[in-house]
Design an enzyme around this catalytic site. Sequence first.
Site, PDB file in Angstrom:
ATOM      1  N   ASP A  30       0.855  -1.192   0.000  1.00 28.94           N
ATOM      2  CA  ASP A  30       0.000   0.000   0.000  1.00 28.94           C
ATOM      3  C   ASP A  30       0.891   1.242   0.000  1.00 28.94           C
ATOM      4  O   ASP A  30       1.877   1.318   0.724  1.00 28.94           O
ATOM      5  CB  ASP A  30      -0.927  -0.008   1.225  1.00 28.94           C
ATOM      6  CG  ASP A  30      -2.064   0.988   1.079  1.00 28.94           C
ATOM      7  OD1 ASP A  30      -3.223   0.547   0.968  1.00 28.94           O
ATOM      8  OD2 ASP A  30      -1.797   2.214   1.089  1.00 28.94           O
ATOM      9  N   ASN A  86     -12.957  -3.011   2.417  1.00 31.20           N
ATOM     10  CA  ASN A  86     -13.829  -1.860   2.625  1.00 31.20           C
ATOM     11  C   ASN A  86     -14.836  -1.807   1.489  1.00 31.20           C
ATOM     12  O   ASN A  86     -14.461  -1.902   0.320  1.00 31.20           O
ATOM     13  CB  ASN A  86     -13.006  -0.565   2.627  1.00 31.20           C
ATOM     14  CG  ASN A  86     -12.112  -0.449   3.842  1.00 31.20           C
ATOM     15  OD1 ASN A  86     -12.553  -0.742   4.950  1.00 31.20           O
ATOM     16  ND2 ASN A  86     -10.872  -0.053   3.650  1.00 31.20           N
ATOM     17  N   GLN A  93     -14.486   3.415   1.487  1.00 29.37           N
ATOM     18  CA  GLN A  93     -13.821   2.863   0.306  1.00 29.37           C
ATOM     19  C   GLN A  93     -13.409   4.018  -0.607  1.00 29.37           C
ATOM     20  O   GLN A  93     -14.204   4.926  -0.869  1.00 29.37           O
ATOM     21  CB  GLN A  93     -14.770   1.922  -0.449  1.00 29.37           C
ATOM     22  CG  GLN A  93     -14.123   1.250  -1.656  1.00 29.37           C
ATOM     23  CD  GLN A  93     -15.061   0.264  -2.364  1.00 29.37           C
ATOM     24  OE1 GLN A  93     -16.217   0.082  -1.955  1.00 29.37           O
ATOM     25  NE2 GLN A  93     -14.565  -0.364  -3.415  1.00 29.37           N
ATOM     26  N   HIS A  99     -10.458  -4.940  -3.448  1.00 33.05           N
ATOM     27  CA  HIS A  99      -9.115  -5.290  -2.971  1.00 33.05           C
ATOM     28  C   HIS A  99      -9.197  -5.653  -1.502  1.00 33.05           C
ATOM     29  O   HIS A  99     -10.112  -5.241  -0.792  1.00 33.05           O
ATOM     30  CB  HIS A  99      -8.147  -4.123  -3.183  1.00 33.05           C
ATOM     31  CG  HIS A  99      -8.624  -2.832  -2.595  1.00 33.05           C
ATOM     32  ND1 HIS A  99      -9.580  -2.045  -3.209  1.00 33.05           N
ATOM     33  CD2 HIS A  99      -8.326  -2.219  -1.430  1.00 33.05           C
ATOM     34  CE1 HIS A  99      -9.829  -0.986  -2.454  1.00 33.05           C
ATOM     35  NE2 HIS A  99      -9.076  -1.074  -1.363  1.00 33.05           N
TER      36      HIS A  99
HETATM   37  P1  AMP Z   1      -9.762   1.629   0.230  1.00 30.73           P
HETATM   38  O1  AMP Z   1      -9.841   2.888   1.028  1.00 30.73           O
HETATM   39  O2  AMP Z   1     -10.148   0.400   0.980  1.00 30.73           O
HETATM   40  O3  AMP Z   1     -10.491   1.774  -1.083  1.00 30.73           O
HETATM   41  O4  AMP Z   1      -8.209   1.408  -0.053  1.00 30.73           O
HETATM   42  C1  AMP Z   1      -7.523   1.978  -1.108  1.00 30.73           C
HETATM   43  C2  AMP Z   1      -6.066   1.866  -0.738  1.00 30.73           C
HETATM   44  O5  AMP Z   1      -5.307   2.023  -1.926  1.00 30.73           O
HETATM   45  C3  AMP Z   1      -5.578   2.925   0.252  1.00 30.73           C
HETATM   46  O6  AMP Z   1      -5.052   2.287   1.417  1.00 30.73           O
HETATM   47  C4  AMP Z   1      -4.483   3.663  -0.535  1.00 30.73           C
HETATM   48  O7  AMP Z   1      -3.383   4.050   0.275  1.00 30.73           O
HETATM   49  C5  AMP Z   1      -4.098   2.643  -1.585  1.00 30.73           C
HETATM   50  N1  AMP Z   1      -3.547   3.164  -2.815  1.00 30.73           N
HETATM   51  C6  AMP Z   1      -4.029   4.174  -3.579  1.00 30.73           C
HETATM   52  N2  AMP Z   1      -3.251   4.371  -4.652  1.00 30.73           N
HETATM   53  C7  AMP Z   1      -2.253   3.454  -4.586  1.00 30.73           C
HETATM   54  C8  AMP Z   1      -1.124   3.136  -5.405  1.00 30.73           C
HETATM   55  N3  AMP Z   1      -0.845   3.810  -6.535  1.00 30.73           N
HETATM   56  N4  AMP Z   1      -0.297   2.138  -5.017  1.00 30.73           N
HETATM   57  C9  AMP Z   1      -0.548   1.445  -3.877  1.00 30.73           C
HETATM   58  N5  AMP Z   1      -1.601   1.691  -3.060  1.00 30.73           N
HETATM   59  C10 AMP Z   1      -2.431   2.685  -3.410  1.00 30.73           C
END
Ligand code: AMP
Length: 117
Positions: A30, A86, A93, A99
């Site tokens: 992440d 989430n 989310q 994911h």
């Molecule tokens: P959610 O809030 O459950 O939708 O999680 C999305 C996650 O994606 C968050 O923890 C972000 O930090 C992560 N995220 C967003 N962009 C990237 C990226 N380019 N590479 C890795 N993680 C990312």
Amino acid sequence: MEDCIFCKIIKGEIPSKRFYEDDLMIVIEDISPKAVKHYLAIPKKHYKLFSDMSDSDAEELGACIKKIGDIAPSLGLENGFRFIINQGDDAEQTVFHLHMHLIGGQKLYSCDYRNHD
Ligand code: AMP
Ligand code: ZN
């Protein structure tokens, strides 16, 4: 889907640190870790929501989950981890491509991993 950041990561159009890949999913770090270890297991198929899956999709997701259990020790999660999906506004989310967060590498005391104050 064209604008989906995780589809772009899967296609290699956006760089990521990959820790595992097979025909069904990738596991990346992440970008904004909430613990010592924070990975995202991302199915290669684009599902906007967890609840979008059909029965056969759910079988594929089951295979991904089984694999996550198998590889967790190699990710430094041998002492345990939190496994989070989430879905929707209440869960905050932010990326609408299903994911799974794998969070660990330390004791996790809070039940809200985002740690709102
Ligand atoms: P959610 O809030 O459950 O939708 O999680 C999305 C996650 O994606 C968050 O923890 C972000 O930090 C992560 N995220 C967003 N962009 C990237 C990226 N380019 N590479 C890795 N993680 C990312
Ligand atoms: Zn996507």
